[in-house]
Design a protein around this motif. Sequence first.
Motif, PDB file in Angstrom:
ATOM      1  N   VAL A  91      38.063  17.479   8.702  1.00 50.43           N
ATOM      2  CA  VAL A  91      37.845  17.562  10.526  1.00 50.43           C
ATOM      3  C   VAL A  91      38.644  17.503  11.124  1.00 50.43           C
ATOM      4  CG1 VAL A  91      36.093  16.724  12.801  1.00 50.43           C
ATOM      5  CG2 VAL A  91      35.432  16.824  10.696  1.00 50.43           C
ATOM      6  N   TYR A  92      39.698  15.987  11.125  1.00 49.81           N
ATOM      7  CA  TYR A  92      40.507  16.111  11.874  1.00 49.81           C
ATOM      8  C   TYR A  92      41.661  16.988  12.410  1.00 49.81           C
ATOM      9  CZ  TYR A  92      39.690  11.268  12.554  1.00 49.81           C
ATOM     10  OH  TYR A  92      39.414  10.295  12.751  1.00 49.81           O
ATOM     11  N   LEU A  93      41.812  18.012  10.412  1.00 48.25           N
ATOM     12  CA  LEU A  93      42.932  18.597  10.557  1.00 48.25           C
ATOM     13  C   LEU A  93      42.460  19.956  11.571  1.00 48.25           C
ATOM     14  CD1 LEU A  93      45.806  20.278   9.385  1.00 48.25           C
ATOM     15  CD2 LEU A  93      44.008  20.787   7.175  1.00 48.25           C
ATOM     16  N   ALA A  94      41.326  20.422  11.391  1.00 48.32           N
ATOM     17  CA  ALA A  94      40.529  21.415  12.014  1.00 48.32           C
ATOM     18  C   ALA A  94      40.662  20.943  13.809  1.00 48.32           C
ATOM     19  CB  ALA A  94      39.116  21.870  11.658  1.00 48.32           C
ATOM     20  N   MET A  95      40.664  19.851  13.878  1.00 50.59           N
ATOM     21  CA  MET A  95      40.920  19.764  15.372  1.00 50.59           C
ATOM     22  C   MET A  95      42.291  20.106  15.708  1.00 50.59           C
ATOM     23  SD  MET A  95      37.534  18.939  16.697  1.00 50.59           S
ATOM     24  CE  MET A  95      37.111  20.760  15.693  1.00 50.59           C
ATOM     25  N   ALA A  96      43.321  18.921  14.868  1.00 52.65           N
ATOM     26  CA  ALA A  96      44.690  19.369  14.866  1.00 52.65           C
ATOM     27  C   ALA A  96      44.891  20.839  15.707  1.00 52.65           C
ATOM     28  CB  ALA A  96      44.999  18.473  13.954  1.00 52.65           C
ATOM     29  N   GLU A  97      44.485  21.647  14.414  1.00 49.12           N
ATOM     30  CA  GLU A  97      44.967  23.309  14.023  1.00 49.12           C
ATOM     31  C   GLU A  97      44.324  24.297  15.341  1.00 49.12           C
ATOM     32  OE1 GLU A  97      43.427  24.178   9.949  1.00 49.12           O
ATOM     33  OE2 GLU A  97      45.397  23.968   9.213  1.00 49.12           O
ATOM     34  N   LEU A  98      42.548  23.195  15.806  1.00 51.84           N
ATOM     35  CA  LEU A  98      42.554  24.142  17.125  1.00 51.84           C
ATOM     36  C   LEU A  98      42.851  23.535  18.274  1.00 51.84           C
ATOM     37  CD1 LEU A  98      40.004  25.722  18.320  1.00 51.84           C
ATOM     38  CD2 LEU A  98      39.103  23.119  18.698  1.00 51.84           C
ATOM     39  N   ALA A 148      46.594  15.441  13.395  1.00 52.49           N
ATOM     40  CA  ALA A 148      47.982  15.394  11.711  1.00 52.49           C
ATOM     41  C   ALA A 148      47.792  14.682  11.492  1.00 52.49           C
ATOM     42  CB  ALA A 148      49.033  17.155  12.387  1.00 52.49           C
ATOM     43  N   ILE A 149      48.451  13.860  12.308  1.00 53.70           N
ATOM     44  CA  ILE A 149      48.036  12.259  11.436  1.00 53.70           C
ATOM     45  C   ILE A 149      47.320  11.619  10.544  1.00 53.70           C
ATOM     46  CG2 ILE A 149      49.193   9.913  12.106  1.00 53.70           C
ATOM     47  CD1 ILE A 149      51.515  11.226  14.221  1.00 53.70           C
ATOM     48  N   LEU A 150      45.853  11.045  11.249  1.00 59.15           N
ATOM     49  CA  LEU A 150      44.833  11.128  10.957  1.00 59.15           C
ATOM     50  C   LEU A 150      44.255  11.671  10.021  1.00 59.15           C
ATOM     51  CD1 LEU A 150      42.849   9.890  14.333  1.00 59.15           C
ATOM     52  CD2 LEU A 150      44.293   9.147  13.087  1.00 59.15           C
ATOM     53  N   ALA A 151      44.444  13.062   9.746  1.00 59.11           N
ATOM     54  CA  ALA A 151      44.155  14.282   8.463  1.00 59.11           C
ATOM     55  C   ALA A 151      45.161  13.077   7.429  1.00 59.11           C
ATOM     56  CB  ALA A 151      44.022  15.643   9.254  1.00 59.11           C
ATOM     57  N   GLY A 152      46.035  13.331   7.225  1.00 54.60           N
ATOM     58  CA  GLY A 152      46.977  13.144   6.141  1.00 54.60           C
ATOM     59  C   GLY A 152      46.495  11.758   6.072  1.00 54.60           C
ATOM     60  N   ILE A 153      46.517  10.996   6.992  1.00 58.40           N
ATOM     61  CA  ILE A 153      46.475   9.042   6.103  1.00 58.40           C
ATOM     62  C   ILE A 153      44.856   9.508   5.976  1.00 58.40           C
ATOM     63  CG2 ILE A 153      45.417   7.317   7.021  1.00 58.40           C
ATOM     64  CD1 ILE A 153      47.282   7.266   9.699  1.00 58.40           C
ATOM     65  N   ALA A 154      43.871   9.828   6.801  1.00 65.65           N
ATOM     66  CA  ALA A 154      42.924  10.010   6.184  1.00 65.65           C
ATOM     67  C   ALA A 154      42.345  10.554   4.565  1.00 65.65           C
ATOM     68  CB  ALA A 154      41.258  10.540   7.023  1.00 65.65           C
ATOM     69  N   ALA A 155      43.372  11.862   4.859  1.00 61.92           N
ATOM     70  CA  ALA A 155      43.600  12.623   3.150  1.00 61.92           C
ATOM     71  C   ALA A 155      44.710  11.849   1.627  1.00 61.92           C
ATOM     72  CB  ALA A 155      44.291  13.579   3.419  1.00 61.92           C
ATOM     73  N   ALA A 156      45.500  11.019   1.935  1.00 66.02           N
ATOM     74  CA  ALA A 156      45.463   9.701   1.890  1.00 66.02           C
ATOM     75  C   ALA A 156      44.702   8.931   0.787  1.00 66.02           C
ATOM     76  CB  ALA A 156      47.206   9.606   2.237  1.00 66.02           C
ATOM     77  N   ASP A 157      44.183   8.131   1.751  1.00 69.98           N
ATOM     78  CA  ASP A 157      42.731   7.318   1.207  1.00 69.98           C
ATOM     79  C   ASP A 157      42.181   8.241   0.202  1.00 69.98           C
ATOM     80  OD1 ASP A 157      43.719   5.351   3.222  1.00 69.98           O
ATOM     81  OD2 ASP A 157      41.645   5.799   4.682  1.00 69.98           O
ATOM     82  N   ALA A 158      41.784   9.341   0.517  1.00 71.56           N
ATOM     83  CA  ALA A 158      40.629  10.081  -0.281  1.00 71.56           C
ATOM     84  C   ALA A 158      41.455   9.971  -1.537  1.00 71.56           C
ATOM     85  CB  ALA A 158      40.280  11.619   0.420  1.00 71.56           C
ATOM     86  N   LEU A 201      53.388  12.622   2.968  1.00 73.65           N
ATOM     87  CA  LEU A 201      52.569  11.218   4.485  1.00 73.65           C
ATOM     88  C   LEU A 201      53.382  10.458   5.124  1.00 73.65           C
ATOM     89  CD1 LEU A 201      49.971   8.862   4.946  1.00 73.65           C
ATOM     90  CD2 LEU A 201      50.517   8.193   2.557  1.00 73.65           C
ATOM     91  N   LYS A 202      55.131   9.938   4.688  1.00 74.71           N
ATOM     92  CA  LYS A 202      55.973   9.514   4.910  1.00 74.71           C
ATOM     93  C   LYS A 202      55.978  10.126   6.523  1.00 74.71           C
ATOM     94  CE  LYS A 202      60.310   7.622   3.982  1.00 74.71           C
ATOM     95  NZ  LYS A 202      61.644   7.639   3.040  1.00 74.71           N
ATOM     96  N   ARG A 203      56.798  11.082   6.329  1.00 71.24           N
ATOM     97  CA  ARG A 203      57.023  11.988   7.266  1.00 71.24           C
ATOM     98  C   ARG A 203      55.827  11.809   8.838  1.00 71.24           C
ATOM     99  NH1 ARG A 203      59.037  18.047   4.497  1.00 71.24           N
ATOM    100  NH2 ARG A 203      60.549  17.050   4.022  1.00 71.24           N
ATOM    101  N   ASP A 235      54.758  20.729  12.483  1.00 75.09           N
ATOM    102  CA  ASP A 235      55.572  20.497  11.694  1.00 75.09           C
ATOM    103  C   ASP A 235      54.012  19.082  11.056  1.00 75.09           C
ATOM    104  OD1 ASP A 235      57.764  21.628  11.128  1.00 75.09           O
ATOM    105  OD2 ASP A 235      58.881  19.866  13.005  1.00 75.09           O
ATOM    106  N   LEU A 236      54.127  18.650  11.933  1.00 78.49           N
ATOM    107  CA  LEU A 236      52.653  17.797  11.744  1.00 78.49           C
ATOM    108  C   LEU A 236      51.730  18.054  10.913  1.00 78.49           C
ATOM    109  CD1 LEU A 236      52.844  15.180  14.825  1.00 78.49           C
ATOM    110  CD2 LEU A 236      53.780  14.669  12.691  1.00 78.49           C
ATOM    111  N   ILE A 237      51.197  18.985  11.530  1.00 78.22           N
ATOM    112  CA  ILE A 237      50.298  19.438  10.960  1.00 78.22           C
ATOM    113  C   ILE A 237      50.020  20.145   9.693  1.00 78.22           C
ATOM    114  CG2 ILE A 237      48.328  22.173  11.216  1.00 78.22           C
ATOM    115  CD1 ILE A 237      48.948  21.338  14.605  1.00 78.22           C
ATOM    116  N   LYS A 238      51.550  20.854   9.352  1.00 81.13           N
ATOM    117  CA  LYS A 238      51.512  21.688   8.005  1.00 81.13           C
ATOM    118  C   LYS A 238      51.989  20.140   6.587  1.00 81.13           C
ATOM    119  CE  LYS A 238      55.790  22.785   5.835  1.00 81.13           C
ATOM    120  NZ  LYS A 238      55.365  22.251   3.952  1.00 81.13           N
ATOM    121  N   TRP A 239      52.085  18.677   7.379  1.00 78.91           N
ATOM    122  CA  TRP A 239      52.399  17.989   6.455  1.00 78.91           C
ATOM    123  C   TRP A 239      50.630  17.650   6.023  1.00 78.91           C
ATOM    124  CZ3 TRP A 239      56.314  16.003  10.758  1.00 78.91           C
ATOM    125  CH2 TRP A 239      57.974  16.352   9.957  1.00 78.91           C
ATOM    126  N   ALA A 240      50.170  17.189   6.851  1.00 79.90           N
ATOM    127  CA  ALA A 240      48.948  16.967   6.704  1.00 79.90           C
ATOM    128  C   ALA A 240      47.729  17.757   5.910  1.00 79.90           C
ATOM    129  CB  ALA A 240      47.753  17.162   8.306  1.00 79.90           C
TER     130      ALA A 240
END
Length: 133
Positions: A23-30, A46-56, A92-94, A116-121
């Motif tokens: 959902v975070y990623l979809a909102m970032a892309e939108l 995008a940052i929140l998407a990456g963190i959530a995905a790393a947690d997952a 994630l580091k980026r 760039d942030l969206i790509k990394w996420a």
Amino acid sequence: MPKNSTVALDKAGARARLKEAGVYLAMAELAGSGNSAESKVAGSNAILAGIAAADAICGLVLGERSAGDDHTQAINLLKRAIHPSTKAATSLKRLLTQKTPVQYGADAISASDAADLIKWARDIVQEAEAKDR
């Protein structure tokens, strides 16, 4: 909470974090192709998407996620959960490097920076989806 800590994250919780990441990623892309305010919102999501995905990923593989203030710990925990050839830890580091300026700073970010942030996420979300198969 101690500076370096983890908390348990079972598979159900990890899958919930993966849904949030999507959902975070979809909102970032939108929001990603708009003006500077929209770019900043896109970057933040995008940052929140990456963190959530790393947690997952960490929950699915290790049964825990990072819960401390030390971003290096989160990256190292993710590295334990993934194959070294994947881009997820670098992505994630980026993202974490940009977290404070994007989410709390007053400066605008460009549409290119948001992309760039969206790509990394997306790299991390895709890795999490692969771990959930």
